[in-house]
Design a protein around this motif. Structure first.
Motif, PDB file in Angstrom:
ATOM      1  N   LEU A 104       0.767  -1.184   0.048  1.00  0.00           N
ATOM      2  CA  LEU A 104       0.330  -0.024   0.134  1.00  0.00           C
ATOM      3  C   LEU A 104       0.827   1.415  -0.008  1.00  0.00           C
ATOM      4  CD1 LEU A 104      -2.979  -1.122   2.436  1.00  0.00           C
ATOM      5  CD2 LEU A 104      -2.782  -1.140  -0.019  1.00  0.00           C
ATOM      6  N   VAL A 105       1.914   1.051   0.571  1.00  0.00           N
ATOM      7  CA  VAL A 105       2.973   2.386   0.839  1.00  0.00           C
ATOM      8  C   VAL A 105       3.435   2.765  -0.616  1.00  0.00           C
ATOM      9  CG1 VAL A 105       5.070   3.230   1.643  1.00  0.00           C
ATOM     10  CG2 VAL A 105       3.511   2.225   3.143  1.00  0.00           C
ATOM     11  N   ASP A 106       4.046   1.606  -1.412  1.00  0.00           N
ATOM     12  CA  ASP A 106       4.438   1.913  -2.720  1.00  0.00           C
ATOM     13  C   ASP A 106       3.284   2.297  -3.744  1.00  0.00           C
ATOM     14  OD1 ASP A 106       6.648   0.689  -2.026  1.00  0.00           O
ATOM     15  OD2 ASP A 106       6.155  -1.402  -2.542  1.00  0.00           O
ATOM     16  N   ASN A 111       1.335   8.216  -5.949  1.00  0.00           N
ATOM     17  CA  ASN A 111       0.027   9.218  -5.585  1.00  0.00           C
ATOM     18  C   ASN A 111      -1.045   8.330  -6.225  1.00  0.00           C
ATOM     19  OD1 ASN A 111      -1.021  11.530  -5.283  1.00  0.00           O
ATOM     20  ND2 ASN A 111      -0.401  12.290  -7.057  1.00  0.00           N
ATOM     21  N   GLN A 112      -1.385   7.131  -5.870  1.00  0.00           N
ATOM     22  CA  GLN A 112      -2.282   6.360  -6.021  1.00  0.00           C
ATOM     23  C   GLN A 112      -3.052   6.149  -4.593  1.00  0.00           C
ATOM     24  OE1 GLN A 112      -0.967   2.666  -7.967  1.00  0.00           O
ATOM     25  NE2 GLN A 112      -0.393   4.027  -9.970  1.00  0.00           N
ATOM     26  N   PRO A 113      -4.233   6.691  -4.403  1.00  0.00           N
ATOM     27  CA  PRO A 113      -4.930   6.382  -3.235  1.00  0.00           C
ATOM     28  C   PRO A 113      -5.722   5.101  -3.219  1.00  0.00           C
ATOM     29  CG  PRO A 113      -5.745   8.590  -3.955  1.00  0.00           C
ATOM     30  CD  PRO A 113      -4.764   7.928  -5.057  1.00  0.00           C
ATOM     31  N   ALA A 131      -4.909   3.483   2.326  1.00  0.00           N
ATOM     32  CA  ALA A 131      -3.620   4.144   2.172  1.00  0.00           C
ATOM     33  C   ALA A 131      -4.001   5.693   1.469  1.00  0.00           C
ATOM     34  CB  ALA A 131      -2.621   3.584   1.437  1.00  0.00           C
ATOM     35  N   ARG A 132      -3.264   6.446   1.673  1.00  0.00           N
ATOM     36  CA  ARG A 132      -3.467   7.977   1.181  1.00  0.00           C
ATOM     37  C   ARG A 132      -1.881   8.651   1.043  1.00  0.00           C
ATOM     38  NH1 ARG A 132      -3.694  13.122   1.020  1.00  0.00           N
ATOM     39  NH2 ARG A 132      -5.441  14.044   0.138  1.00  0.00           N
ATOM     40  N   PRO A 133      -1.597   9.162  -0.109  1.00  0.00           N
ATOM     41  CA  PRO A 133      -0.345   9.826  -0.076  1.00  0.00           C
ATOM     42  C   PRO A 133      -0.288  11.045   0.309  1.00  0.00           C
ATOM     43  CG  PRO A 133      -1.604  10.215  -2.183  1.00  0.00           C
ATOM     44  CD  PRO A 133      -2.337   9.062  -1.342  1.00  0.00           C
ATOM     45  N   VAL A 134       0.973  11.476   1.205  1.00  0.00           N
ATOM     46  CA  VAL A 134       0.987  12.937   1.839  1.00  0.00           C
ATOM     47  C   VAL A 134       1.484  13.816   0.959  1.00  0.00           C
ATOM     48  CG1 VAL A 134       2.235  13.782   3.845  1.00  0.00           C
ATOM     49  CG2 VAL A 134       1.632  11.455   4.195  1.00  0.00           C
ATOM     50  N   GLY A 135       1.208  15.094   0.929  1.00  0.00           N
ATOM     51  CA  GLY A 135       1.486  16.040   0.039  1.00  0.00           C
ATOM     52  C   GLY A 135       0.454  16.459  -0.918  1.00  0.00           C
ATOM     53  N   THR A 136       0.746  17.410  -1.721  1.00  0.00           N
ATOM     54  CA  THR A 136      -0.176  17.915  -2.961  1.00  0.00           C
ATOM     55  C   THR A 136       0.155  17.993  -4.249  1.00  0.00           C
ATOM     56  OG1 THR A 136       0.437  20.235  -2.653  1.00  0.00           O
ATOM     57  CG2 THR A 136      -1.485  19.340  -1.069  1.00  0.00           C
ATOM     58  N   ARG A 139       3.528  16.581  -5.515  1.00  0.00           N
ATOM     59  CA  ARG A 139       4.784  16.329  -4.721  1.00  0.00           C
ATOM     60  C   ARG A 139       4.297  15.651  -3.503  1.00  0.00           C
ATOM     61  NH1 ARG A 139       5.828  18.896   0.057  1.00  0.00           N
ATOM     62  NH2 ARG A 139       3.949  20.155  -0.050  1.00  0.00           N
ATOM     63  N   VAL A 140       4.915  14.406  -3.725  1.00  0.00           N
ATOM     64  CA  VAL A 140       4.648  13.480  -2.518  1.00  0.00           C
ATOM     65  C   VAL A 140       5.533  13.288  -1.716  1.00  0.00           C
ATOM     66  CG1 VAL A 140       3.904  10.764  -2.131  1.00  0.00           C
ATOM     67  CG2 VAL A 140       3.111  12.161  -3.960  1.00  0.00           C
ATOM     68  N   SER A 141       5.273  13.728  -0.380  1.00  0.00           N
ATOM     69  CA  SER A 141       6.355  13.448   1.018  1.00  0.00           C
ATOM     70  C   SER A 141       6.278  12.429   1.575  1.00  0.00           C
ATOM     71  CB  SER A 141       6.086  15.015   1.477  1.00  0.00           C
ATOM     72  OG  SER A 141       4.811  14.987   2.349  1.00  0.00           O
TER      73      SER A 141
END
Length: 472
Positions: A104-106, A111-113, A131-136, A139-141
């Motif tokens: 899920l992290v990968d 940038n794939q919820p 899972a959800r990506p952090v950032g906008t 830009r994924v942090s």
């Protein structure tokens, strides 16, 4: 009929309820699943915002405090990682190194919820990972993974399903009750009509069918009542004609016999042959009247038994057959025939002693008369499955194959036996007596020649209470 109608209506009700309830159950489960996913997605968005702030400021205190409080409050684990997949926060025993979490992290870092697939059911117990990506933007942090518990949602679905199924069950019960009321409205008049038809078919006075139910049934009942009155009147007139004719002819016949007997001393010897012929014809007419009355009584009794369906009478067929064979042995010897009864164990037959004795007299009389001089008549009783059988067999000329089917016809006599005295009603009387008890009379050719007549009746149960000769 009522059972069949209820079965059809119940099947229709089940299909209708299933067509309504099954989609509703699916919609209920889908809605509750979507509610769970929406709530946990909102939590993921909040954690992703805190993680983005922590990445910019380098302070993870607020993120750690919020995730820890969330896990303590809801019991759901949270994992936050940075772009290098290094854990930033881990609560509730969930680790970023777990294979399912790593996958899920990968996906989130790309940038794939990620949302859990499938719809919850009342028996669902396995936790779901979101899972959800952090950032906008691009830009994924980092990434946030949440392990959501589905127990409360599954319990809610079970409760909603129970309510839906309870409502469907109440609807099905209401359909059955309405179907019972509707079929009762239709079937009850049919039951009355069926009883009236049975009585009419048996030759008994038919009770009037109740004119109830739908208009079509009321019209049918009214028409049947008119027909039943006409048929009953005709049958009663016919029965009365036979009985009255037989009774009314007895007195003239008796007077005629007395006058003929009084003429005998005054007749010359040349008139003896004429006198013998007249007395023989007179006796034949008397026997014919007796047989007509016996046939009318047998038909009436058979009709009563067919309507009332009473089968409680029973007797020892072996004892009755032995007694009748003993009575007819002198008659057989006088006619030049032998009489033999094959003794055997007691066999209980579903008829009264008087009925079986009357049938046995008819069969033995026919065997002795038609078998001829030097013939041998055998009688016996035995069982055949659930039936009890009384058999009379002779080695006389018998009947041709085409004549066997006409043996029980009224007034029918074989061409070769036209000169033998008789009315041709004996076997018809026997068949009516036996049919009234649910049995039959069978005519077959004996081997090598002769006639075999079998009276087949249901076997009575052993140990039946009451006397041997009972007339219900």
């Amino acid at each position: 009929m009522r059972t069949r109608v209820l079965t059809v209506v119940l099947a229709f009700a089940v299909l209708a309820v299933a067509g309504f309830a099954v989609p509703l159950l699916g919609v209920t489960a889908t809605q509750r699943t979507e509610q769970l996913v929406a709530a946990r997605t909102a939590d993921l968005d909040r954690f992703a915002g805190l993680a983005d702030q922590a990445a910019e400021s380098g302070d993870t205190g607020a993120l750690t405090a919020e995730t820890t409080r969330y896990t303590e409050l809801y019991g759901e684990a949270v994992v936050v990682v940075d772009t290098r997949r290094a854990p930033v926060v881990q609560t509730g025993g969930l680790r970023s190194a777990d294979p399912a979490v790593a996958r899920l992290v990968d996906a989130a870092l790309r940038n794939q919820p990620v949302s859990p697939g499938g719809t919850l059911r009342p028996w669902s117990r396995a936790d779901k990972l979101l899972a959800r990506p952090v950032g906008t933007g691009t830009r994924v942090s980092g990434a946030v993974v949440l392990r959501a518990s589905v127990r409360d949602a599954a319990d809610d679905i079970a409760l909603r399903w129970a309510l839906v199924l309870a409502g469907a069950g109440l609807f099905a019960v209401a359909c059955v009750l309405l179907a019972r009321a509707a079929t009762r409205l239709v079937v009850r008049p049919l039951h009355h009509l069926d009883r009236a038809v049975g009585a009419l078919a048996a030759g008994l006075p038919a009770e009037h069918a109740r004119a109830g139910g739908p208009p079509e049934l009321r019209q049918l009942a009214t028409g049947f009542n008119r027909m039943a009155d006409a048929v009953t009147t005709a049958l009663e007139q016919q029965r009365r004609l036979v009985a009255d004719t037989s009774h009314q002819l007895r007195n003239p016949l008796a007077a005629l016999r007395l006058r003929i007997d009084s003429l005998q001393p005054r007749l010359p010897a040349s008139a003896a042959r004429t006198y013998t012929g007249v007395t023989a014809e007179l006796e034949r007419m008397e026997h014919l009247l007796d047989d007509l009355l016996a046939l009318a009584n047998a038909e009436h009794r058979a009709g009563e038994l067919a309507v009332t369906d009473v089968r409680e009478a029973w007797c020892d067929a072996t004892a009755v057959a032995a007694a009748q064979a003993q009575l007819w042995r002198p008659v057989a010897e006088q006619a030049g025939a032998g009489m033999e009864f094959a003794a055997g164990p007691a066999i209980l037959m579903s008829c009264t002693e008087s009925e079986l004795a009357q049938v046995a007299d008819i069969l033995l009389d026919n065997a002795i008369k038609y078998a001829g001089n030097g013939a041998h008549v055998q009688t016996r009783c035995f069982t055949d499955g659930t039936d009890a059988v009384f058999e009379v067999r002779d080695n006389g000329p018998g009947l041709a194959t085409g004549e066997l089917t006409q043996a029980g016809t009224r007034f029918w006599r074989s061409e070769r036996h036209r000169n033998v005295r008789g009315s041709g009603l004996g076997l018809a009387i026997a068949e009516q007596l036996v049919a009234g008890r649910g049995g039959r009379v069978e005519f077959t050719t004996a081997d090598p020649h002769g006639l075999r007549v079998r009276v087949v009746l249901p076997r009575a149960q052993h140990g039946s209470p009451g006397p041997k000769d009972r007339t219900p």
